[in-house]
Design a protein around this motif. Sequence first.
Motif, PDB file in Angstrom:
ATOM      1  N   MET A  13       0.804  -1.230   0.000  1.00 53.22           N
ATOM      2  CA  MET A  13       0.000   0.000   0.000  1.00 53.22           C
ATOM      3  C   MET A  13       0.833   1.275   0.000  1.00 53.22           C
ATOM      4  O   MET A  13       0.338   2.347   0.301  1.00 53.22           O
ATOM      5  CB  MET A  13      -1.004   0.018   1.158  1.00 53.22           C
ATOM      6  N   ARG A  16      -1.264   3.314  -3.371  1.00 53.10           N
ATOM      7  CA  ARG A  16      -2.631   2.927  -2.991  1.00 53.10           C
ATOM      8  C   ARG A  16      -3.634   3.894  -3.621  1.00 53.10           C
ATOM      9  O   ARG A  16      -3.259   4.913  -4.169  1.00 53.10           O
ATOM     10  CB  ARG A  16      -2.774   2.873  -1.461  1.00 53.10           C
ATOM     11  N   GLY A  17      -4.928   3.509  -3.482  1.00 54.23           N
ATOM     12  CA  GLY A  17      -5.978   4.280  -4.150  1.00 54.23           C
ATOM     13  C   GLY A  17      -6.147   3.676  -5.537  1.00 54.23           C
ATOM     14  O   GLY A  17      -5.153   3.479  -6.265  1.00 54.23           O
ATOM     15  N   ALA A  18      -7.413   3.397  -5.899  1.00 54.36           N
ATOM     16  CA  ALA A  18      -7.663   2.604  -7.104  1.00 54.36           C
ATOM     17  C   ALA A  18      -7.095   3.222  -8.388  1.00 54.36           C
ATOM     18  O   ALA A  18      -6.583   2.517  -9.255  1.00 54.36           O
ATOM     19  CB  ALA A  18      -9.164   2.375  -7.247  1.00 54.36           C
ATOM     20  N   GLY A  19      -7.184   4.527  -8.532  1.00 53.56           N
ATOM     21  CA  GLY A  19      -6.683   5.177  -9.739  1.00 53.56           C
ATOM     22  C   GLY A  19      -5.162   5.105  -9.828  1.00 53.56           C
ATOM     23  O   GLY A  19      -4.596   4.752 -10.872  1.00 53.56           O
ATOM     24  N   ARG A  59      -3.570  -6.779  -5.535  1.00 48.88           N
ATOM     25  CA  ARG A  59      -4.704  -6.428  -4.665  1.00 48.88           C
ATOM     26  C   ARG A  59      -5.985  -6.822  -5.400  1.00 48.88           C
ATOM     27  O   ARG A  59      -6.165  -6.461  -6.561  1.00 48.88           O
ATOM     28  CB  ARG A  59      -4.695  -4.934  -4.316  1.00 48.88           C
ATOM     29  N   CYS A 125     -11.801   7.947   3.710  1.00 48.34           N
ATOM     30  CA  CYS A 125     -10.582   7.436   3.079  1.00 48.34           C
ATOM     31  C   CYS A 125      -9.885   8.552   2.299  1.00 48.34           C
ATOM     32  O   CYS A 125     -10.105   9.747   2.580  1.00 48.34           O
ATOM     33  CB  CYS A 125     -10.864   6.224   2.196  1.00 48.34           C
ATOM     34  N   SER A 127      -9.476   9.519  -1.558  1.00 50.60           N
ATOM     35  CA  SER A 127      -9.772   9.272  -2.965  1.00 50.60           C
ATOM     36  C   SER A 127      -9.399  10.504  -3.758  1.00 50.60           C
ATOM     37  O   SER A 127      -9.885  11.605  -3.473  1.00 50.60           O
ATOM     38  CB  SER A 127     -11.263   8.966  -3.121  1.00 50.60           C
ATOM     39  N   GLU A 128      -8.534  10.333  -4.766  1.00 50.11           N
ATOM     40  CA  GLU A 128      -8.157  11.523  -5.544  1.00 50.11           C
ATOM     41  C   GLU A 128      -9.344  12.045  -6.349  1.00 50.11           C
ATOM     42  O   GLU A 128      -9.457  13.250  -6.574  1.00 50.11           O
ATOM     43  CB  GLU A 128      -6.915  11.293  -6.412  1.00 50.11           C
ATOM     44  N   ALA A 129     -10.258  11.138  -6.747  1.00 49.90           N
ATOM     45  CA  ALA A 129     -11.434  11.588  -7.510  1.00 49.90           C
ATOM     46  C   ALA A 129     -12.364  12.412  -6.615  1.00 49.90           C
ATOM     47  O   ALA A 129     -12.821  13.497  -7.004  1.00 49.90           O
ATOM     48  CB  ALA A 129     -12.161  10.384  -8.092  1.00 49.90           C
ATOM     49  N   GLN A 156      -5.715   6.464   6.271  1.00 51.41           N
ATOM     50  CA  GLN A 156      -5.620   7.266   5.035  1.00 51.41           C
ATOM     51  C   GLN A 156      -6.224   8.665   5.191  1.00 51.41           C
ATOM     52  O   GLN A 156      -5.961   9.554   4.381  1.00 51.41           O
ATOM     53  CB  GLN A 156      -6.322   6.547   3.876  1.00 51.41           C
ATOM     54  N   ALA A 193     -14.373   5.243  -5.260  1.00 57.76           N
ATOM     55  CA  ALA A 193     -14.762   3.833  -5.394  1.00 57.76           C
ATOM     56  C   ALA A 193     -13.588   3.003  -5.879  1.00 57.76           C
ATOM     57  O   ALA A 193     -12.742   3.479  -6.638  1.00 57.76           O
ATOM     58  CB  ALA A 193     -15.910   3.692  -6.398  1.00 57.76           C
ATOM     59  N   ASP A 194     -13.562   1.768  -5.407  1.00 59.26           N
ATOM     60  CA  ASP A 194     -12.598   0.790  -5.924  1.00 59.26           C
ATOM     61  C   ASP A 194     -13.218  -0.040  -7.025  1.00 59.26           C
ATOM     62  O   ASP A 194     -12.522  -0.540  -7.908  1.00 59.26           O
ATOM     63  CB  ASP A 194     -12.112  -0.123  -4.796  1.00 59.26           C
ATOM     64  N   ASN A 204     -16.048   0.373  -1.762  1.00 54.17           N
ATOM     65  CA  ASN A 204     -15.067   1.392  -1.366  1.00 54.17           C
ATOM     66  C   ASN A 204     -14.556   1.041   0.027  1.00 54.17           C
ATOM     67  O   ASN A 204     -14.950   0.035   0.615  1.00 54.17           O
ATOM     68  CB  ASN A 204     -15.720   2.779  -1.400  1.00 54.17           C
ATOM     69  N   LYS A 205     -13.666   1.872   0.540  1.00 56.72           N
ATOM     70  CA  LYS A 205     -13.018   1.621   1.823  1.00 56.72           C
ATOM     71  C   LYS A 205     -14.005   1.179   2.898  1.00 56.72           C
ATOM     72  O   LYS A 205     -15.097   1.735   3.007  1.00 56.72           O
ATOM     73  CB  LYS A 205     -12.291   2.913   2.245  1.00 56.72           C
ATOM     74  N   LYS A 230     -13.461   2.013 -13.199  1.00 59.22           N
ATOM     75  CA  LYS A 230     -13.720   1.398 -11.884  1.00 59.22           C
ATOM     76  C   LYS A 230     -14.971   0.510 -11.945  1.00 59.22           C
ATOM     77  O   LYS A 230     -15.344  -0.120 -10.965  1.00 59.22           O
ATOM     78  CB  LYS A 230     -13.923   2.483 -10.829  1.00 59.22           C
TER      79      LYS A 230
HETATM   80  C1  RUB Z   1      -8.582   3.449  -1.172  1.00 56.59           C
HETATM   81  C2  RUB Z   1     -10.032   3.740  -1.330  1.00 56.59           C
HETATM   82  C3  RUB Z   1     -10.400   4.884  -2.233  1.00 56.59           C
HETATM   83  C4  RUB Z   1     -10.628   4.360  -3.651  1.00 56.59           C
HETATM   84  C5  RUB Z   1     -10.769   5.477  -4.650  1.00 56.59           C
HETATM   85  O1  RUB Z   1      -8.324   2.272  -0.466  1.00 56.59           O
HETATM   86  O2  RUB Z   1     -10.897   3.035  -0.844  1.00 56.59           O
HETATM   87  O3  RUB Z   1     -11.573   5.502  -1.774  1.00 56.59           O
HETATM   88  O4  RUB Z   1      -9.545   3.537  -4.039  1.00 56.59           O
HETATM   89  O5  RUB Z   1      -9.575   6.210  -4.702  1.00 56.59           O
HETATM   90  P1  RUB Z   1      -6.781   1.857  -0.174  1.00 56.59           P
HETATM   91  P2  RUB Z   1      -9.129   7.050  -6.014  1.00 56.59           P
HETATM   92  O6  RUB Z   1      -6.176   2.970   0.602  1.00 56.59           O
HETATM   93  O7  RUB Z   1      -6.900   0.574   0.592  1.00 56.59           O
HETATM   94  O8  RUB Z   1      -6.116   1.655  -1.526  1.00 56.59           O
HETATM   95  O9  RUB Z   1     -10.246   8.002  -6.291  1.00 56.59           O
HETATM   96  O10 RUB Z   1      -7.866   7.728  -5.583  1.00 56.59           O
HETATM   97  O11 RUB Z   1      -8.931   6.076  -7.111  1.00 56.59           O
END
Ligand code: RUB
Length: 309
Positions: A13, A16-19, A59, A125, A127-129, A156, A193-194, A204-205, A230
Amino acid sequence: MILNGTAASIKSMEIRGAGRIARAAVEALADYARNLEVSDADAFKREMQKAAEILTETRPTAVSLPNAVRYVMRALDSFESVEAAREAVLARAAEFIDHSEHAVERIAEIGARHISDGDVLLTHCNSEAALGCILEAHRQEKEIEVYATEVRPRGQGLITIRALNDAGIRTNYIIDSAVRYFINDVDLVIVGADAIAVNGAVVNKIGTAQIAHAADEARTNVIVAAETYKFAPRTILGEKIAIEERDTGEVLPGTIAENLPFVRVRNPAFDVTPAEYVDLIVTEMGAFPPELAYLVIRDYLGWKIEDLR
Ligand code: RUB
């Protein structure tokens, strides 16, 4: 080669973060392709498939990862030489990264339209979005205030409050279990969202589902900010999105747990929020209710039922 390093960083991690996970995986694939020395095109494809597997196994929940890898690997559906295959992979990788970065910017613009002057927001959490929408609303000089959760066990929320603080946004940092206590002060919940299933359910988280439930009870709207990659195509066939269960040491140190033989520590990293608790999903293609998730899978990701067999 950065392949193994990137895979390890996604697992731990550090990335981290889905994007970000999706972009890092695509960069690692491109780097692998650039440096791969093989005698023929079949061997190139075989080696690339192994690399793709190493990355997708890191992951299990963030669907952005297999979607991104699949997008790049489609370059290998047909090709004539190692050099042509290499070029095609690199071109697709560059396309994905460019698309992803623009998607996050576009989501911020669209999401900010749904944030009103004077709104109190809550995010969970990092999330960059979701954060992009909040930062854009602030940039447009809307007067906003944010509640940001701590996000046990990995914390986070700290990354989120640093970003909000750096932007000069008034922020309240709260423990996860304080959401119900504060929800009546909140106008809008905005999370990332993941993965998003065909029925509009949002993964999501861990804790997001509880927050959405509390928001529903308080008649507070919930917006999900998520790029189209996603969305999880295989949910069309009823395939479930795997929920990652991480090391229990993240929740309780092994030194304590080992003296509690009847206690089993559980550490799911994500949960599922049913579509009925989500008011709007903001993607780079526009904002729509979760019930229209299938349209994204069909029209933007290009998956038809016959692709899924
Ligand atoms: C991160 C998480 C974020 C989504 C979206 O979980 O749940 O809300 O991944 O993030 P972890 P983004 O910290 O376990 O990776 O918008 O940045 O893709």
